[in-house]
Design a protein around this motif. Structure first.
Motif, mmCIF file in Angstrom:
data_model
loop_
_atom_site.group_PDB
_atom_site.id
_atom_site.type_symbol
_atom_site.label_atom_id
_atom_site.label_comp_id
_atom_site.label_asym_id
_atom_site.label_seq_id
_atom_site.Cartn_x
_atom_site.Cartn_y
_atom_site.Cartn_z
ATOM 1 N N ALA A 49 0.854 -1.185 0.000
ATOM 2 C CA ALA A 49 0.000 0.000 0.000
ATOM 3 C C ALA A 49 0.890 1.234 0.000
ATOM 4 O O ALA A 49 1.892 1.282 0.706
ATOM 5 C CB ALA A 49 -0.895 0.001 1.237
ATOM 6 N N ARG A 50 0.545 2.195 -0.808
ATOM 7 C CA ARG A 50 1.304 3.436 -0.865
ATOM 8 C C ARG A 50 0.392 4.587 -0.456
ATOM 9 O O ARG A 50 -0.754 4.646 -0.872
ATOM 10 C CB ARG A 50 1.821 3.677 -2.270
ATOM 11 N N THR A 51 0.935 5.502 0.340
ATOM 12 C CA THR A 51 0.150 6.645 0.771
ATOM 13 C C THR A 51 0.285 7.811 -0.200
ATOM 14 O O THR A 51 -0.505 8.728 -0.151
ATOM 15 C CB THR A 51 0.564 7.097 2.183
ATOM 16 N N THR A 53 0.332 9.470 -4.066
ATOM 17 C CA THR A 53 -0.160 9.241 -5.418
ATOM 18 C C THR A 53 1.039 9.023 -6.326
ATOM 19 O O THR A 53 2.187 9.307 -5.944
ATOM 20 C CB THR A 53 -0.954 10.453 -5.941
#
Length: 92
Positions: A49-51, A53
């Motif tokens: 998961a990446r916070t 963009t």
């Protein structure tokens, strides 16, 4: 296993919510997805998961490129070298 089950189990086992609360939230997520037009859609499930963009990640990689090696950028942002190069050289 249905998407509902994955979401419920993720909330319960992954996020530590009670089984009842995880189920309640999973119902809301599924309802939201249906209302948002995602019913029947297929999605890629990323490994991480990446916070940020993609645009934010690209900007961070570009900012780091002047002072860090590609290897250091990979380690800092948990990216592969090909991904770093794609972010560096893609059109803004």
């Amino acid at each position: 296993m249905a998407l509902f089950d994955h979401i419920r189990d993720g909330l319960h086992e992954g996020a530590g919510l009670s089984r009842d609360e995880a189920e309640r939230l999973a119902v809301l997520v599924i309802q939201w997805g249906g209302d948002a037009g995602f019913a029947g859609a297929r999605f890629y499930w990323p490994a991480k998961a990446r916070t940020m963009t993609r645009a934010e990640l690209s900007a961070a990689v570009r900012a780091d490129h002047g002072c860090l090696s590609v290897k250091e950028i990979c380690e800092k942002h948990d990216l592969s070298a090909p991904t770093v190069y794609r972010l560096l050289f893609e059109e803004s």
